[in-house]
Design an enzyme around this catalytic site. Structure first.
Site, mmCIF file in Angstrom:
data_model
loop_
_atom_site.group_PDB
_atom_site.id
_atom_site.type_symbol
_atom_site.label_atom_id
_atom_site.label_comp_id
_atom_site.label_asym_id
_atom_site.label_seq_id
_atom_site.Cartn_x
_atom_site.Cartn_y
_atom_site.Cartn_z
ATOM 1 N N GLY A 7 45.945 2.680 24.399
ATOM 2 C CA GLY A 7 44.663 2.032 24.561
ATOM 3 C C GLY A 7 44.212 1.460 23.226
ATOM 4 N N TYR A 8 43.157 0.672 23.284
ATOM 5 C CA TYR A 8 42.686 -0.036 22.096
ATOM 6 C C TYR A 8 41.244 0.319 21.795
ATOM 7 C CZ TYR A 8 47.015 -2.529 22.234
ATOM 8 O OH TYR A 8 48.357 -2.805 22.204
ATOM 9 N N LEU A 9 40.992 0.620 20.535
ATOM 10 C CA LEU A 9 39.638 0.827 20.038
ATOM 11 C C LEU A 9 39.050 -0.500 19.571
ATOM 12 C CD1 LEU A 9 40.369 4.066 18.001
ATOM 13 C CD2 LEU A 9 39.132 3.918 20.172
#
Length: 154
Positions: free
Chosen positions: A28-30
């Site tokens: 996932g991406y922050l």
């Protein structure tokens, strides 16, 4: 500073079959901005935090750090943009290069992409018979873009 130089290709699914068991990856991406991404990933029983810079041609700055698996899972479940990227990664040796083949599932079901890391942007390499169209410059195939525009929506 680490630099990632890679080329990305679609796979001819009729010609490629996994030669070994793959490794499950959740990521996932922050942050997913044009000039930087911050990614969290679990790969098997390990967690990673990766920071990438803007892409220039087929190169970009990349720094990756192992983090506790529990921290990675906490970030994926609570802070990362959704949907998460879910895939199984297979490793194939062809010629002098290692290819990473990602078979996506979840919201990106049906997408199969191969990447080869190079030591320089002009390095020559042999293409396996199962390689299809090159998509190195097509941002739609970047994992950070697949979060915002999953393959199932194309």
């Amino acid at each position: 500073m680490g630099v990632e130089i890679e080329r990305k290709f679609l796979i001819d699914k009729k010609r490629w079959q996994p030669g070994a068991s793959g490794l499950d990856i959740r990521q996932g991406y922050l942050v997913t901005e044009a000039h930087r991404t911050v990614r969290v990933r679990t790969k098997g029983n390990k967690g990673f935090l990766t920071i990438k810079g803007a892409t220039s041609g087929i190169s970009r700055m990349e720094l990756e750090y192992e983090i506790p698996l529990s921290d990675a899972e906490l970030l994926l479940d609570n802070l990362c943009l959704k949907p998460l990227i879910e895939k199984k990664r297979y490793i194939e040796q062809y010629g002098n290069h290692v290819w990473e083949i990602d078979v996506f599932y979840g919201d990106n079901e049906g997408l199969v992409v191969a990447e080869v890391e190079l030591s320089s942007a002009d390095e020559q390499f042999a293409l396996p018979e199962w390689i299809g169209k090159e998509v190195s410059g097509d941002k739609r195939y970047y994992n950070a873009c697949l979060v915002k525009h999953p393959y199932k929506e194309w």
